[in-house]
Design an enzyme around this catalytic site. Structure first.
Site, PDB file in Angstrom:
ATOM      1  N   HIS A  75      26.076  53.900   1.831  1.00 17.47           N
ATOM      2  CA  HIS A  75      27.355  54.302   1.232  1.00 17.47           C
ATOM      3  C   HIS A  75      28.427  53.352   1.743  1.00 17.47           C
ATOM      4  CE1 HIS A  75      30.328  57.935   0.533  1.00 17.47           C
ATOM      5  NE2 HIS A  75      30.768  56.805   0.009  1.00 17.47           N
ATOM      6  N   GLU A 115      21.962  63.066  -9.061  1.00 16.20           N
ATOM      7  CA  GLU A 115      21.507  63.560  -7.757  1.00 16.20           C
ATOM      8  C   GLU A 115      22.198  64.897  -7.524  1.00 16.20           C
ATOM      9  OE1 GLU A 115      22.097  60.971  -4.350  1.00 16.20           O
ATOM     10  OE2 GLU A 115      21.950  62.695  -3.000  1.00 16.20           O
ATOM     11  N   HIS A 145      23.762  55.803   9.104  1.00 14.01           N
ATOM     12  CA  HIS A 145      24.056  56.168  10.496  1.00 14.01           C
ATOM     13  C   HIS A 145      23.399  55.257  11.531  1.00 14.01           C
ATOM     14  CE1 HIS A 145      26.728  59.154   9.178  1.00 14.01           C
ATOM     15  NE2 HIS A 145      25.802  59.764   8.460  1.00 14.01           N
ATOM     16  N   ASN A 154      18.586  57.055   3.591  1.00 12.70           N
ATOM     17  CA  ASN A 154      19.974  56.605   3.740  1.00 12.70           C
ATOM     18  C   ASN A 154      20.150  56.075   5.166  1.00 12.70           C
ATOM     19  OD1 ASN A 154      22.753  56.683   4.533  1.00 12.70           O
ATOM     20  ND2 ASN A 154      23.213  57.827   2.680  1.00 12.70           N
ATOM     21  N   ARG A 210      32.112  52.904   2.096  1.00 12.81           N
ATOM     22  CA  ARG A 210      33.308  53.740   2.025  1.00 12.81           C
ATOM     23  C   ARG A 210      34.560  52.867   1.993  1.00 12.81           C
ATOM     24  NH1 ARG A 210      33.585  59.028   3.132  1.00 12.81           N
ATOM     25  NH2 ARG A 210      31.595  60.088   3.370  1.00 12.81           N
ATOM     26  N   GLU A 225      25.872  54.048  -2.669  1.00 18.72           N
ATOM     27  CA  GLU A 225      26.824  55.111  -3.004  1.00 18.72           C
ATOM     28  C   GLU A 225      28.236  54.557  -2.878  1.00 18.72           C
ATOM     29  OE1 GLU A 225      26.145  58.258  -0.256  1.00 18.72           O
ATOM     30  OE2 GLU A 225      24.112  58.589  -0.921  1.00 18.72           O
ATOM     31  N   THR A 280      30.257  63.184   2.544  1.00 18.13           N
ATOM     32  CA  THR A 280      30.628  63.584   1.176  1.00 18.13           C
ATOM     33  C   THR A 280      30.648  65.107   1.083  1.00 18.13           C
ATOM     34  OG1 THR A 280      29.394  61.629   0.493  1.00 18.13           O
ATOM     35  CG2 THR A 280      30.104  63.119  -1.247  1.00 18.13           C
ATOM     36  N   HIS A 283      21.572  65.681   0.413  1.00 12.88           N
ATOM     37  CA  HIS A 283      22.690  66.079   1.250  1.00 12.88           C
ATOM     38  C   HIS A 283      22.307  67.240   2.145  1.00 12.88           C
ATOM     39  CE1 HIS A 283      26.727  66.203   2.762  1.00 12.88           C
ATOM     40  NE2 HIS A 283      26.850  65.017   2.218  1.00 12.88           N
ATOM     41  N   ARG A 339      33.848  52.466   7.389  1.00 20.48           N
ATOM     42  CA  ARG A 339      33.552  52.961   8.738  1.00 20.48           C
ATOM     43  C   ARG A 339      32.132  52.616   9.196  1.00 20.48           C
ATOM     44  NH1 ARG A 339      33.329  59.417   7.490  1.00 20.48           N
ATOM     45  NH2 ARG A 339      35.288  58.967   6.444  1.00 20.48           N
TER      46      ARG A 339
END
Ligand code: PXP
Length: 237
Positions: A42, A150, A9, A6, A44, A69, A100, A190, A48
């Protein structure tokens, strides 16, 4: 390597200065070169980090599997139908959350999710649902004919070592076994990091992992290639 990386970040860092660096496409390509079997991001509601433009660029560049996502909303569905990632992972989303916070209530939203999922699948987009370890949620995913689930490993990752963590791990194991028995492809993710991933990696029913923050944090120090390979090595149990 059962690892999907992922890359959100890297984009959090870019957005800290509204810059164009680091480029998530470059991060994705380097992660793939280090052996990642997929790239996850992801989008959102508040944008962000990942923006639509990033999704289009990632779609062009990613050679493995692109998994986006998103919340199960009309706006997000439109984006998915335009970008056509390999997978959409449906997740719940709270505006103020840092990340999440739990699985989607698949059992409580069957009717809404059914048509949403059918539309994505009809367009060639496979669908995964991020779920907690509750058996009724997993059975609801089976009824929805998703392509994958998942399992949320957050409660395991957040528990202090000891009985609570052991119980959370057992819940992941049971949920994965039940889902596999139902014929579902099972991934997990996660909160997984270099210190807590091995017991989860030992669960044979889990065929893939989605890991972000810990890899990006290590990549900031040692580089993406090493960070991805280090995690990949821990998944080879
Ligand atoms: N899976 C899902 C559904 C997520 O929302 C996230 C966080 O974006 C992850 C996996 C990755 O979690 P982490 O960044 O803690 O590795």
């Amino acid at each position: 390597m059962r690892l999907s990386v992922n890359i959100d970040h890297f984009v959090t860092l870019r957005e800290a200065r509204r810059s164009s660096d680091p480029d998530p496409v470059l991060a994705a390509l380097l992660a793939e070169q280090a052996g990642a079997e997929g790239i996850v991001c992801h989008i959102r509601g508040d944008r962000r980090h990942i923006k639509e433009k990033d999704l289009h660029r990632l779609r062009e560049a990613v050679r493995t599997s692109l998994n986006v996502e998103m919340a199960a909303t009309e706006d997000m569905k439109k984006i998915a139908l335009k970008v056509k990632p390999d997978f959409v992972s449906l997740v719940p989303e709270q505006p103020e959350e840092l990340t999440t916070e739990g699985g989607l209530d698949a059992a409580g939203q069957q009717k809404h999710l059914e048509s949403h999922i059918r539309e994505l699948q009809a367009a060639g987009v496979k669908v995964s649902i991020f779920v907690d370890t509750e058996i009724r949620q997993i059975e609801a995913c089976r009824k929805l004919n998703v392509d994958r689930i998942e399992i949320n490993t957050g409660p395991y990752a957040e528990s202090p070592q000891g009985r609570k963590r052991d119980e959370a791990l057992e819940a992941v194991r049971l949920a994965a076994a039940h889902a596999a028995d139902l014929g579902l492809e099972v991934h997990a993710g996660h909160g997984l990091d270099y210190h807590n991933v091995e017991p989860v990696a030992a669960i044979e029913d889990i065929t893939g992992f989605s890991i972000g923050f810990s890899i990006v944090a290590r990549a900031a120090i040692v580089g993406i290639d090493t960070a991805v390979r280090d995690m990949g090595d821990l998944l080879l149990i």
